[in-house]
Design a protein around this motif. Structure first.
Motif, PDB file in Angstrom:
ATOM      1  N   UNK A   5       0.841  -1.207   0.000  1.00  0.00           N
ATOM      2  CA  UNK A   5       0.000   0.000   0.000  1.00  0.00           C
ATOM      3  C   UNK A   5       0.873   1.254   0.000  1.00  0.00           C
ATOM      4  N   UNK A   6       1.969   1.237   0.763  1.00  0.00           N
ATOM      5  CA  UNK A   6       2.896   2.372   0.745  1.00  0.00           C
ATOM      6  C   UNK A   6       3.557   2.513  -0.627  1.00  0.00           C
ATOM      7  N   UNK A  30       3.773   5.661  -5.762  1.00  0.00           N
ATOM      8  CA  UNK A  30       3.566   5.791  -7.210  1.00  0.00           C
ATOM      9  C   UNK A  30       2.554   6.893  -7.509  1.00  0.00           C
ATOM     10  N   UNK A  31       1.549   6.997  -6.679  1.00  0.00           N
ATOM     11  CA  UNK A  31       0.567   8.082  -6.837  1.00  0.00           C
ATOM     12  C   UNK A  31       1.272   9.434  -6.757  1.00  0.00           C
ATOM     13  N   UNK A  47       4.317   9.232  -9.895  1.00  0.00           N
ATOM     14  CA  UNK A  47       3.889   9.064 -11.297  1.00  0.00           C
ATOM     15  C   UNK A  47       2.681   9.927 -11.647  1.00  0.00           C
ATOM     16  N   UNK A  48       1.784  10.117 -10.699  1.00  0.00           N
ATOM     17  CA  UNK A  48       0.590  10.916 -10.987  1.00  0.00           C
ATOM     18  C   UNK A  48       0.697  12.332 -10.435  1.00  0.00           C
ATOM     19  N   UNK A  49       1.772  12.623  -9.685  1.00  0.00           N
ATOM     20  CA  UNK A  49       2.052  14.002  -9.302  1.00  0.00           C
ATOM     21  C   UNK A  49       1.199  14.577  -8.193  1.00  0.00           C
ATOM     22  N   UNK A  77       0.277  16.208   1.032  1.00  0.00           N
ATOM     23  CA  UNK A  77       0.658  15.097   1.913  1.00  0.00           C
ATOM     24  C   UNK A  77      -0.263  13.903   1.684  1.00  0.00           C
ATOM     25  N   UNK A  78       0.314  12.719   1.603  1.00  0.00           N
ATOM     26  CA  UNK A  78      -0.477  11.498   1.420  1.00  0.00           C
ATOM     27  C   UNK A  78      -0.504  10.746   2.744  1.00  0.00           C
TER      28      UNK A  78
END
Lengths: 172, 69
Positions: A38-39, A44-45, A48-50, A54-55
């Motif tokens: 999951x991390x 990648x989010x 790769x998706x920019x 904060x996630x």
């Protein structure tokens, strides 16, 4: 949504992305079976998706996501008291922008000593629905994600062409 | 952690019988009352945090839920 986060950051508004389950699992991004995975998907989010906000990663069983209705791409706004004041079953930057402008005005009116009472309003908002862009996005996940979606909701627009850099032999 | 819940929540294919049970927005918390708080983990350093830690430190908190897919 990154732009909205930047626009309101200096007004005391924090914006985060909460990583949930994989809505459209495919060969490249399969369903989740561990927090480690999951991390990796969350990274990648970001990379790769920019996503520059904060996630925050939810528990593997989606405890938080499930408690809030478990929609695949919803947005909620909370006040400092820990009350939800806006909830949307789909994310749309224009809708969030509109809501934040309204709530910041409410904060200003409170500072001006206006006496305000809350009430509830229901409103139908509208978002861009770009089906071609959506299908192109699904290809990032892998062929399975595209095929599953077609089975559930029908074929892509005629302009759509399958492109997958990791499985050129699989091209239509 | 309930392994059946883990498997059902992290479904392995986007088919209606697997994703539709999770479309529960109509049952989500009401506005204007104390919202449920949960532990979360920051991607940058994997440190534990919570929704409450974020909303209590800002005038407003915007939370977008989602994933790579």
């Amino acid at each position: 949504m990154n732009a909205i986060a930047d626009k309101y950051a200096e007004d005391g508004v924090a914006s985060v992305f909460l990583y949930s389950n994989e809505a459209h699992p495919g060969e490249h991004f399969p369903h989740l079976t561990s927090m480690e995975q999951k991390f990796r998907h969350a990274a990648a989010l970001r990379d790769e998706l920019g996503v520059s906000r904060p996630i925050l990663v939810d528990a593997l069983d989606g405890a938080c996501h499930r408690a809030y209705g478990s929609m695949p791409n919803m947005t909620w706004i909370f006040n400092r008291a820990g009350q939800a004041i806006y909830k949307s079953d789909w994310t749309d930057a224009n809708s969030v922008d509109n809501a934040l402008a309204y709530y910041l005005d409410i904060s200003r009116r409170r500072k001006d000593r206006e006496t305000l009472a809350p009430f509830t309003v229901e409103r139908l908002d509208y978002r861009n629905a770009d089906r071609l862009a959506f299908f192109k996005g699904l290809t990032r996940n892998g062929r399975q994600a595209v095929d599953d979606f077609i089975k559930a909701f029908g074929p892509p627009p005629s302009e759509f062409r399958w492109e997958d850099k990791d499985s050129a032999d699989d091209a239509d | 952690m309930n392994s059946d819940m883990l498997q059902r929540y992290n479904y392995d294919e986007f088919v209606p019988e697997k994703f539709m049970p999770w479309m529960r927005f109509a049952e989500s918390p009401e506005l204007g009352v104390a919202a449920p708080d949960f532990p979360l983990w920051r991607l940058e350093d994997r440190a534990q945090t919570s929704l409450g830690e974020w909303w209590s430190n800002h005038l407003y908190l915007v939370v977008e839920f989602g994933s790579f897919t």
